[in-house]
Design an enzyme around this catalytic site. Structure first.
Site, PDB file in Angstrom:
ATOM      1  N   CYS A 132       0.837  -1.200   0.000  1.00 15.89           N
ATOM      2  CA  CYS A 132       0.000   0.000   0.000  1.00 15.89           C
ATOM      3  C   CYS A 132       0.878   1.260   0.000  1.00 15.89           C
ATOM      4  O   CYS A 132       1.465   1.590  -1.024  1.00 15.89           O
ATOM      5  CB  CYS A 132      -0.990  -0.044   1.157  1.00 15.89           C
ATOM      6  SG  CYS A 132      -2.355   1.143   0.981  1.00 15.89           S
TER       7      CYS A 132
ATOM      8  N   HIS B   1      -3.538  -5.289   0.328  1.00 15.90           N
ATOM      9  CA  HIS B   1      -3.031  -5.632   1.668  1.00 15.90           C
ATOM     10  C   HIS B   1      -3.055  -7.148   1.869  1.00 15.90           C
ATOM     11  O   HIS B   1      -4.057  -7.698   2.325  1.00 15.90           O
ATOM     12  CB  HIS B   1      -3.883  -4.965   2.754  1.00 15.90           C
ATOM     13  CG  HIS B   1      -3.592  -3.527   2.980  1.00 15.90           C
ATOM     14  ND1 HIS B   1      -2.601  -3.087   3.848  1.00 15.90           N
ATOM     15  CD2 HIS B   1      -4.152  -2.412   2.467  1.00 15.90           C
ATOM     16  CE1 HIS B   1      -2.576  -1.772   3.855  1.00 15.90           C
ATOM     17  NE2 HIS B   1      -3.505  -1.331   3.028  1.00 15.90           N
TER      18      HIS B   1
ATOM     19  N   GLU C  55      -1.712  -8.749   4.139  1.00 13.91           N
ATOM     20  CA  GLU C  55      -1.711  -9.049   5.578  1.00 13.91           C
ATOM     21  C   GLU C  55      -3.078  -8.861   6.221  1.00 13.91           C
ATOM     22  O   GLU C  55      -3.284  -9.240   7.378  1.00 13.91           O
ATOM     23  CB  GLU C  55      -0.679  -8.169   6.301  1.00 13.91           C
ATOM     24  CG  GLU C  55      -1.108  -6.760   6.666  1.00 13.91           C
ATOM     25  CD  GLU C  55      -1.094  -5.760   5.518  1.00 13.91           C
ATOM     26  OE1 GLU C  55      -1.135  -4.548   5.800  1.00 13.91           O
ATOM     27  OE2 GLU C  55      -1.065  -6.181   4.340  1.00 13.91           O
TER      28      GLU C  55
END
Length: 245
Positions: free
Chosen positions: A99, A189, A191
């Site tokens: 990001c 993202h 994660e």
């Protein structure tokens, strides 16, 4: 039998999650867990908080987190980090930007970052891989289209010279790129769990309402994104392989 790795990964922390999600800890923890790294396999440097950038030697690779900041603000810590990343990339250090980290890496390498012409991209999105992603170490073998979590207002408007754009979405033409053979940026993202994504949608509900969008509908559409997470784990394995681990 557990394999111990002598080289830890460096995580450059460039910001904090939205306030309502900080009970789940910060981006470095989310990244470490999603990447399958033990606590002693990652070193966190909070550059946004004023930590000094370390000497590059001894790390298996570097992962750069997301942030609520904007690369176009050219904050001192961000510009220092960009110079560090440029030198690290040119020196062949394995890099993975997420990001803000994706945008910062693009900026560091001569690309252009700015407001996304299509506005805010948020929620579980459909990522489309370009055919040449099949030759990429992190993306090969993945479906041509898969789900990923995203939340951003700015984007990479122009990838760095010589970079290979690997993925796009309906709102972003540069959702992933590789520069050289060891540096990647991803706008999504990997994660984020579904819980993280729903929390972000809820935190942005007023802004979404102002944009004519329904946060409840976006939250209901959030789903798991296992293929996106695989990209992060593949980076860890690939970087370790470069060091013979």
């Amino acid at each position: 039998m557990n394999t111990r790795h002598t080289r830890p990964f460096l995580i450059l922390e460039t910001g904090q999650p939205v306030a309502s999600m900080r009970r789940h800890r910060g981006f470095p923890h989310w990244i470490r867990v999603a990447a399958g790294l033990d606590a002693d396999e990652a070193v966190v440097v909070n550059v946004e908080g004023g930590d000094a950038l370390p000497v590059r030697d001894g790390f298996a690779g570097t992962i750069i987190t997301g942030s609520g900041a904007m690369v176009t603000e050219r904050r001192d810590w961000s510009e220092r980090s960009a110079r560090w990343l440029r030198d690290a990339a040119q020196d062949g250090m394995p890099l993975f930007g997420i990001c803000y980290g994706h945008q910062l890496l693009a900026h560091a390498l001569g690309g252009e970052v700015g407001d996304n012409p299509t506005g805010r991209e948020m929620g579980t999105i459909d990522l489309q891989l370009h055919p040449h992603a099949e030759q990429d170490p992190l993306f090969k073998g993945l479906p041509a289209q898969f789900a990923a979590q995203a939340t951003h207002l700015q984007t990479v408007l122009r990838a760095p010279q010589g970079a290979t754009v690997l993925a796009r979405s309906s709102q972003d033409d540069c959702h992933a790129f590789r520069w050289g053979e060891r540096a990647w940026g991803v706008q999504f993202h990997p994660e984020f769990s579904a819980t993280h994504m729903r929390g972000y949608v809820h935190a942005r509900r007023d802004a979404l309402h102002g944009e004519g969008r329904c946060a409840k509908s976006l939250a209901r559409a959030v789903s798991a994104t296992p293929h996106a997470r695989r990209v992060l784990r593949r980076f860890v394995r690939h970087a370790r392989g470069l060091h013979g681990h």
